[in-house]
Design a protein around this motif. Structure first.
Motif, PDB file in Angstrom:
ATOM      1  N   LYS A 171       0.824  -1.209   0.000  1.00  0.00           N
ATOM      2  CA  LYS A 171       0.000   0.000   0.000  1.00  0.00           C
ATOM      3  C   LYS A 171       0.857   1.258   0.000  1.00  0.00           C
ATOM      4  CE  LYS A 171      -4.398  -1.604   1.973  1.00  0.00           C
ATOM      5  NZ  LYS A 171      -4.257  -2.997   1.559  1.00  0.00           N
ATOM      6  N   ASP A 194      -4.554  -6.622  -2.409  1.00  0.00           N
ATOM      7  CA  ASP A 194      -5.875  -6.866  -1.833  1.00  0.00           C
ATOM      8  C   ASP A 194      -6.601  -8.024  -2.520  1.00  0.00           C
ATOM      9  OD1 ASP A 194      -5.903  -5.096   0.248  1.00  0.00           O
ATOM     10  OD2 ASP A 194      -6.803  -3.449  -0.888  1.00  0.00           O
ATOM     11  N   ASN A 244       0.907   2.230  -3.333  1.00  0.00           N
ATOM     12  CA  ASN A 244      -0.441   2.252  -3.919  1.00  0.00           C
ATOM     13  C   ASN A 244      -0.758   0.968  -4.677  1.00  0.00           C
ATOM     14  OD1 ASN A 244      -0.965   5.002  -3.069  1.00  0.00           O
ATOM     15  ND2 ASN A 244       0.451   5.633  -4.678  1.00  0.00           N
ATOM     16  N   GLU A 245      -0.141  -0.136  -4.228  1.00  0.00           N
ATOM     17  CA  GLU A 245      -0.316  -1.458  -4.848  1.00  0.00           C
ATOM     18  C   GLU A 245       0.009  -1.438  -6.336  1.00  0.00           C
ATOM     19  OE1 GLU A 245      -4.138  -3.161  -3.873  1.00  0.00           O
ATOM     20  OE2 GLU A 245      -3.386  -3.769  -1.913  1.00  0.00           O
TER      21      GLU A 245
END
Length: 305
Positions: free
Chosen positions: A87, A113, A90-91
């Motif tokens: 994360k 995710d 921001n992936e």
């Protein structure tokens, strides 16, 4: 990206220290009980490389350079896990590969995710193994504090060290896997630097006493898709004292006969051999001491930092 298959031989020694403790066995140095050989995990060497790049080469998250696998305090308390690290980027997997040199080098699992993405690292190492038999030394001492509030007696500490161990690592740089992570020639130069100087800069209390001694990186010609393999098993020690009494590099020389002959046998596949050698390390070939630059059948290229 890199275009050449490459093969690494890296030697360093440890004096009166613990090269790699086993947390499941009182943090003792790892020893093969059948042979007396000291073992160091590839994870330990990769940690050395990561820490050096973070502490000394600016891979601290600024200026677009980072180490993905490192301890970062979480806002929720404790240390961030893999998902929290993803994360931080921001992936964005492309951003991770662009910024995080350790993923470009060693690969890793990027937990997102919805799914996880696994990258096979272009750089892989075997377990490091000592070239000499090693005896453990058990040391006891007193701590700095009393054993309890209002007590005069200090606490006791005990630890295990090795008096001397010279450890050999073998590694491969796979140009095919590099296509996925984007490993560059500049990254490989930084890997050389981090192996050598990262080992030299292990100056914590438990690691003080580490010194790099020899690094060879065999660069094969593009398109060969070939490597010799087992370079660490193609060298041996010539002892000046009994093996168990070795305490420094002054007590032996490194016999390179099989290694140099193998390199010469496959000279048509080799572009060059990059090397760094400690000036105090004695290297021998055909019964005489040598400088690698004097070997005529192989293009040895000395590197300095």
């Amino acid at each position: 990206m890199i275009k050449n298959r490459q093969e690494i031989l890296f030697l360093y020694d440890v004096t009166d220290a613990n090269p790699n403790g086993d947390p499941l066995d009182e943090n003792k140095p790892r020893i093969d009980e059948e042979t007396g050989i000291n073992i160091v995990t590839d994870v330990r060497l990769k940690r050395t490389i990561r820490d050096y790049l973070y502490d000394y080469k600016g891979f601290d998250g600024s200026n677009g350079k980072d180490i993905f696998v490192r301890e970062i305090e979480s806002e929720k308390g404790g240390i961030k896990d893999g998902k929290a690290r993803a994360k931080d980027f921001n992936e964005n997997v492309d951003e991770i590969l662009q910024k995080a040199i350790d993923i470009r080098l060693f690969g890793g699992v990027i937990p997102l995710d919805k799914a996880s993405i696994t990258f096979t690292g272009p750089v892989q190492f075997n377990m490091g193994r000592s070239l000499n038999k090693v005896n453990l030394k058990h040391i006891k001492g007193t701590g700095a504090f009393a054993s309890g509030e209002g007590k005069a007696q200090k606490t006791f500490r005990e630890e295990y060290i090795v008096p001397y161990s010279i450890i050999a690592f073998h590694g491969i740089i796979n140009e095919n896997a590099a296509k996925r992570t984007g490993l560059t020639d500049e990254d490989v130069d930084l890997l050389d630097d981090a192996m050598w100087n990262g080992t030299k800069n292990l100056i914590t209390r438990s690691k003080m006493g580490h010194m790099p001694r020899l690094m060879l990186r065999v660069v094969y010609k593009p398109g060969e898709n070939f490597f010799i393999g087992d370079l660490q098993n193609r060298i041996s020690l010539n002892f000046d004292v009994e093996e168990e009494k070795i305490r420094s590099i002054k007590d032996f020389s490194i016999k390179l006969d099989e290694l140099i002959d193998e390199l010469a046998n496959y000279g048509d596949k080799i572009e060059k051999v990059v090397f760094v050698a400690d000036k105090n390390l004695r290297l021998s070939y055909k019964g005489r001491e040598i400088n690698l630059k004097d070997i005529k059948d192989i293009r040895f290229e000395e590197k300095t930092f």
